[in-house]
Design a protein around this motif. Sequence first.
Motif, PDB file in Angstrom:
ATOM      1  N   ILE A 106      83.434  20.766  44.282  1.00  0.00           N
ATOM      2  CA  ILE A 106      82.468  21.004  45.348  1.00  0.00           C
ATOM      3  C   ILE A 106      81.119  20.431  44.914  1.00  0.00           C
ATOM      4  O   ILE A 106      80.658  20.701  43.802  1.00  0.00           O
ATOM      5  CB  ILE A 106      82.301  22.520  45.624  1.00  0.00           C
ATOM      6  CG1 ILE A 106      83.661  23.123  46.011  1.00  0.00           C
ATOM      7  CG2 ILE A 106      81.259  22.764  46.699  1.00  0.00           C
ATOM      8  CD1 ILE A 106      83.602  24.633  46.221  1.00  0.00           C
ATOM      9  N   PHE A 107      80.510  19.640  45.792  1.00  0.00           N
ATOM     10  CA  PHE A 107      79.176  19.120  45.511  1.00  0.00           C
ATOM     11  C   PHE A 107      78.132  20.004  46.201  1.00  0.00           C
ATOM     12  O   PHE A 107      78.221  20.260  47.413  1.00  0.00           O
ATOM     13  CB  PHE A 107      79.058  17.671  45.989  1.00  0.00           C
ATOM     14  CG  PHE A 107      79.900  16.722  45.183  1.00  0.00           C
ATOM     15  CD1 PHE A 107      79.480  16.290  43.932  1.00  0.00           C
ATOM     16  CD2 PHE A 107      81.137  16.281  45.648  1.00  0.00           C
ATOM     17  CE1 PHE A 107      80.272  15.433  43.166  1.00  0.00           C
ATOM     18  CE2 PHE A 107      81.926  15.426  44.895  1.00  0.00           C
ATOM     19  CZ  PHE A 107      81.493  15.002  43.646  1.00  0.00           C
ATOM     20  N   ALA A 108      77.176  20.476  45.424  1.00  0.00           N
ATOM     21  CA  ALA A 108      76.180  21.424  45.942  1.00  0.00           C
ATOM     22  C   ALA A 108      75.500  20.888  47.199  1.00  0.00           C
ATOM     23  O   ALA A 108      75.277  21.632  48.161  1.00  0.00           O
ATOM     24  CB  ALA A 108      75.137  21.723  44.853  1.00  0.00           C
ATOM     25  N   GLU A 109      75.207  19.598  47.216  1.00  0.00           N
ATOM     26  CA  GLU A 109      74.478  19.003  48.340  1.00  0.00           C
ATOM     27  C   GLU A 109      75.236  19.149  49.661  1.00  0.00           C
ATOM     28  O   GLU A 109      74.642  19.172  50.738  1.00  0.00           O
ATOM     29  CB  GLU A 109      74.213  17.515  48.085  1.00  0.00           C
ATOM     30  CG  GLU A 109      73.233  17.220  46.954  1.00  0.00           C
ATOM     31  CD  GLU A 109      73.855  17.354  45.545  1.00  0.00           C
ATOM     32  OE1 GLU A 109      75.060  17.697  45.447  1.00  0.00           O
ATOM     33  OE2 GLU A 109      73.133  17.160  44.560  1.00  0.00           O
ATOM     34  N   ASP A 110      76.555  19.228  49.576  1.00  0.00           N
ATOM     35  CA  ASP A 110      77.358  19.279  50.807  1.00  0.00           C
ATOM     36  C   ASP A 110      77.361  20.658  51.451  1.00  0.00           C
ATOM     37  O   ASP A 110      77.880  20.831  52.554  1.00  0.00           O
ATOM     38  CB  ASP A 110      78.814  18.875  50.495  1.00  0.00           C
ATOM     39  CG  ASP A 110      78.908  17.436  50.034  1.00  0.00           C
ATOM     40  OD1 ASP A 110      77.983  16.657  50.334  1.00  0.00           O
ATOM     41  OD2 ASP A 110      79.900  17.090  49.351  1.00  0.00           O
ATOM     42  N   LEU A 111      76.812  21.645  50.745  1.00  0.00           N
ATOM     43  CA  LEU A 111      76.885  23.009  51.257  1.00  0.00           C
ATOM     44  C   LEU A 111      75.601  23.438  51.957  1.00  0.00           C
ATOM     45  O   LEU A 111      75.447  24.592  52.346  1.00  0.00           O
ATOM     46  CB  LEU A 111      77.192  23.983  50.111  1.00  0.00           C
ATOM     47  CG  LEU A 111      78.557  23.778  49.455  1.00  0.00           C
ATOM     48  CD1 LEU A 111      78.740  24.738  48.302  1.00  0.00           C
ATOM     49  CD2 LEU A 111      79.677  23.950  50.472  1.00  0.00           C
ATOM     50  N   LEU A 112      74.681  22.489  52.126  1.00  0.00           N
ATOM     51  CA  LEU A 112      73.403  22.870  52.717  1.00  0.00           C
ATOM     52  C   LEU A 112      73.527  23.089  54.215  1.00  0.00           C
ATOM     53  O   LEU A 112      72.940  23.983  54.779  1.00  0.00           O
ATOM     54  CB  LEU A 112      72.349  21.791  52.417  1.00  0.00           C
ATOM     55  CG  LEU A 112      72.107  21.575  50.912  1.00  0.00           C
ATOM     56  CD1 LEU A 112      71.116  20.440  50.666  1.00  0.00           C
ATOM     57  CD2 LEU A 112      71.610  22.869  50.254  1.00  0.00           C
ATOM     58  N   GLU A 113      74.348  22.280  54.852  1.00  0.00           N
ATOM     59  CA  GLU A 113      74.410  22.324  56.306  1.00  0.00           C
ATOM     60  C   GLU A 113      75.792  21.862  56.751  1.00  0.00           C
ATOM     61  O   GLU A 113      76.312  20.876  56.235  1.00  0.00           O
ATOM     62  CB  GLU A 113      73.350  21.337  56.839  1.00  0.00           C
ATOM     63  CG  GLU A 113      72.929  21.578  58.255  1.00  0.00           C
ATOM     64  CD  GLU A 113      71.914  20.502  58.698  1.00  0.00           C
ATOM     65  OE1 GLU A 113      71.815  20.287  59.896  1.00  0.00           O
ATOM     66  OE2 GLU A 113      71.275  19.884  57.818  1.00  0.00           O
ATOM     67  N   LEU A 114      76.351  22.548  57.724  1.00  0.00           N
ATOM     68  CA  LEU A 114      77.670  22.135  58.231  1.00  0.00           C
ATOM     69  C   LEU A 114      77.498  20.960  59.184  1.00  0.00           C
ATOM     70  O   LEU A 114      76.734  21.037  60.145  1.00  0.00           O
ATOM     71  CB  LEU A 114      78.346  23.300  58.967  1.00  0.00           C
ATOM     72  CG  LEU A 114      79.613  22.932  59.750  1.00  0.00           C
ATOM     73  CD1 LEU A 114      80.701  22.374  58.827  1.00  0.00           C
ATOM     74  CD2 LEU A 114      80.148  24.141  60.523  1.00  0.00           C
ATOM     75  N   ALA A 169      81.208   9.861  46.983  1.00  0.00           N
ATOM     76  CA  ALA A 169      79.761  10.017  47.095  1.00  0.00           C
ATOM     77  C   ALA A 169      79.240  10.784  45.884  1.00  0.00           C
ATOM     78  O   ALA A 169      79.881  11.695  45.389  1.00  0.00           O
ATOM     79  CB  ALA A 169      79.424  10.766  48.377  1.00  0.00           C
ATOM     80  N   LEU A 170      78.073  10.405  45.419  1.00  0.00           N
ATOM     81  CA  LEU A 170      77.513  11.073  44.251  1.00  0.00           C
ATOM     82  C   LEU A 170      76.886  12.397  44.648  1.00  0.00           C
ATOM     83  O   LEU A 170      76.440  12.592  45.755  1.00  0.00           O
ATOM     84  CB  LEU A 170      76.471  10.179  43.586  1.00  0.00           C
ATOM     85  CG  LEU A 170      77.068   9.086  42.710  1.00  0.00           C
ATOM     86  CD1 LEU A 170      76.024   8.061  42.360  1.00  0.00           C
ATOM     87  CD2 LEU A 170      77.684   9.689  41.449  1.00  0.00           C
ATOM     88  N   GLY A 171      76.852  13.309  43.716  1.00  0.00           N
ATOM     89  CA  GLY A 171      76.235  14.599  43.978  1.00  0.00           C
ATOM     90  C   GLY A 171      76.354  15.470  42.756  1.00  0.00           C
ATOM     91  O   GLY A 171      76.816  15.027  41.705  1.00  0.00           O
ATOM     92  N   THR A 172      75.938  16.722  42.920  1.00  0.00           N
ATOM     93  CA  THR A 172      76.011  17.671  41.819  1.00  0.00           C
ATOM     94  C   THR A 172      77.307  18.457  41.928  1.00  0.00           C
ATOM     95  O   THR A 172      77.457  19.303  42.803  1.00  0.00           O
ATOM     96  CB  THR A 172      74.823  18.661  41.899  1.00  0.00           C
ATOM     97  OG1 THR A 172      73.646  17.913  42.181  1.00  0.00           O
ATOM     98  CG2 THR A 172      74.668  19.432  40.614  1.00  0.00           C
ATOM     99  N   ALA A 173      78.246  18.163  41.053  1.00  0.00           N
ATOM    100  CA  ALA A 173      79.535  18.841  41.105  1.00  0.00           C
ATOM    101  C   ALA A 173      79.409  20.206  40.438  1.00  0.00           C
ATOM    102  O   ALA A 173      78.886  20.318  39.333  1.00  0.00           O
ATOM    103  CB  ALA A 173      80.599  17.996  40.409  1.00  0.00           C
ATOM    104  N   LEU A 174      79.893  21.233  41.118  1.00  0.00           N
ATOM    105  CA  LEU A 174      79.780  22.587  40.580  1.00  0.00           C
ATOM    106  C   LEU A 174      80.887  22.859  39.564  1.00  0.00           C
ATOM    107  O   LEU A 174      82.040  22.520  39.797  1.00  0.00           O
ATOM    108  CB  LEU A 174      79.891  23.618  41.709  1.00  0.00           C
ATOM    109  CG  LEU A 174      78.862  23.507  42.833  1.00  0.00           C
ATOM    110  CD1 LEU A 174      79.133  24.580  43.896  1.00  0.00           C
ATOM    111  CD2 LEU A 174      77.442  23.646  42.278  1.00  0.00           C
TER     112      LEU A 174
END
Length: 694
Positions: A409-417, A5-10
Amino acid sequence: MGLLALGTALDWPEAKKRAQQVREWGILQLLEIWNKAKGKERDALLWGDEVEYLVVLYEKEGSKVLLSLRQAEILDALACDAELAKKGGCTAEGQDAELKQTQSKPVPVFHPEFGRFMLEATPGKPWGIGFKELLGVEPDMKLRRRIAKEHMLPTEYPITLTTFPRIGSPGQFTFPEYPVSGPRLRSQFVPDEIANPHIRFPTLAANIRSRRGRKVQVNVPVFHDKNTPKPWKDPTVDFDLHQWPEDDDVRNGAAPDDHIHMDAMAFGMGSCCLQITFQAKNITEGRQMYDQLSPLGPIMLALTAATPVYKGFLANTDVRWNQISNSVDCRTPEELGEKPLKNDRWRIPKSRYASNSTYIAEDARLRPEYLDPDLVFDPEIKQTLMDGGMDDLLATHFAHLFIRDPIVIFAEDLLELDLKKTDHFENIQSTNWQHMRFKPPPADNSIGWRVEFRSMEIQITDFENAAFSVFMVLVTRAILSFDLNFYVPIKRVDENMERAHALDGVLREKFFFRKNPFPARPSRANTVFGDDSRPGSAMPSRPASPGLVEDEYEEMTVNEIINGSMDGEFPGLVPIVESYLDSVNVDVETRCELATYLDLISKRASGELDTTARWMRNFIAAHPNYKQDSVVDEKITHDLVGAAIAIGERENEGRNFAGLGIPGLPKLLGKFRGGCGGGDENGATPDVDGSPAE
Ligand code: ADP
Ligand code: MG
Ligand code: MG
Ligand code: MG
Ligand code: MG
Ligand code: MG
């Protein structure tokens, strides 16, 4: 593929700050799926293989072969055709003929891999339990190879060598060609463009490097031939590069004498392997399979040895394992024990790519002495898992995997569990590249508990790849059917893994292996896994079997392990499989085909046939360009790859190898297919018995 999945990789310093959150969420996701799936019963005994390919650009008349970096384009073409095939037929001309024919069958699945020159292919759906299905594996692997080829340029080929012999050598080795020393890998040998450009992969490589505080160091002892200088200094290392801070690495001793020096993830993760995943009927059986297959990992690694060349030089080792391990070793100097612990939590004895360090089965035969008393695990994570109801052993296993930081780690995945996902769990789980993997069901609980066997090297032909896959399936069936016991102390498995690297280790090494796989099972009431198994007490409270652990195993050759020991104490895996086949109903034809596979395994172990590594060494030694100086030049590489292509094509056409002019094939492949009812034989093969086992 969730991971894609695409996202912002830290980048690393940012990712490090969020690591604990990923671990905590990952553990909550694990508990969620564990609670949902722990009571799952009667899942089918399915299994599936994974075959990885290098994509090369090759012309017979040329003197140079290149890695083709067209993975994305090839996968796009494959995906398009697969889509069209599903809908009822491609109308585009040319490339789709094979897929059209397979419309009634599931279409093989192609996956990206780390190297931009790699492909992975799996069967369209997992294989079932039927014996007839075992005979479908080889044709399916051939079909995959044909389909892959049909989606390539005329001069591109999928080949199943573990590594490209001249990856990272001076001069051009990829097409297109890119300059080395890019910002992500900072390698002086390979360009950043060698990696799959999806942000996950370059981030993985860059963050491993950042976490370490220097580049990865992959040093393989060079094979000293007659004319190889001693000491040998890797002539391709540039000690005067000043582009990145990491260029100091080699000035600080990263490239020792007598070693082929490599400095990037691509040298390891750019290797191809053969993996097998088994689904168990329930979690208990899955845990049993995991433990019982663990000691077989190093044995099968030695037996499938296929990696004698790195960066244009002959190595003094035969397998890929430690090189991959080093190529993704993210440990800091503190974790490595080079500096006192200050910022990091533990000294960690192994790379995150390594042989596995725990046993997990609820099995009365698992003695406490088999476990590693120094195992590093995160006590808080273990407690969380046990508070959530998980037993000590399994909690320890996951708490051990979770000592690692997530790397991407993709920033978008850390918004909500999201407890309906397993992404954070998988982030850590899937970057613990151990030789066995215990795979919980996916978040939707749609399939069962699985165990993956990951140590085998890929072989040149699909005949061999099918043989090793089918062999592991039969061994697994025999383990379950006869309740076999292969336990040795897990530290001995580590030692075996090291020994498996030796040049011709299959013939020259000995491996710690259990003498008697058929012990009487002690009464279950004697252990905590008996009737009143309580959470919190992992180990059998009394020894599960009497006697010294050291007396249970001895050092054996691969031949003794596979074919049985001289003194007759250890029966041998092939004879065990044969008695398993005797105990079940297999028709004559199937039995005969399976016998050709067992024959290959048996003769590789005895030395009657060569490993792939030995065949390659002989091929190189006999090449007119070889000067007994350990150098595998462009022309030798061209011809070796050309041989792999020609063998693959002949095999796929169902023809023998007569007239190819490739030396050593009878000694590599023996009686090659078609032993049942007068098929095709390897052109120059001396008469080799291919009759069905009695
Ligand atoms: P990974 O790369 O994570 O190991 P892949 O999806 O590439 O996983 O391959 C896993 C293998 O497992 C494939 O051969 C696939 O056919 C097989 N497989 C898929 N589902 C099952 C199942 N339920 N039981 C056993 N094997 C399965
Ligand atoms: Mg895969
Ligand atoms: Mg994978
Ligand atoms: Mg893979
Ligand atoms: Mg896999
Ligand atoms: Mg035979």
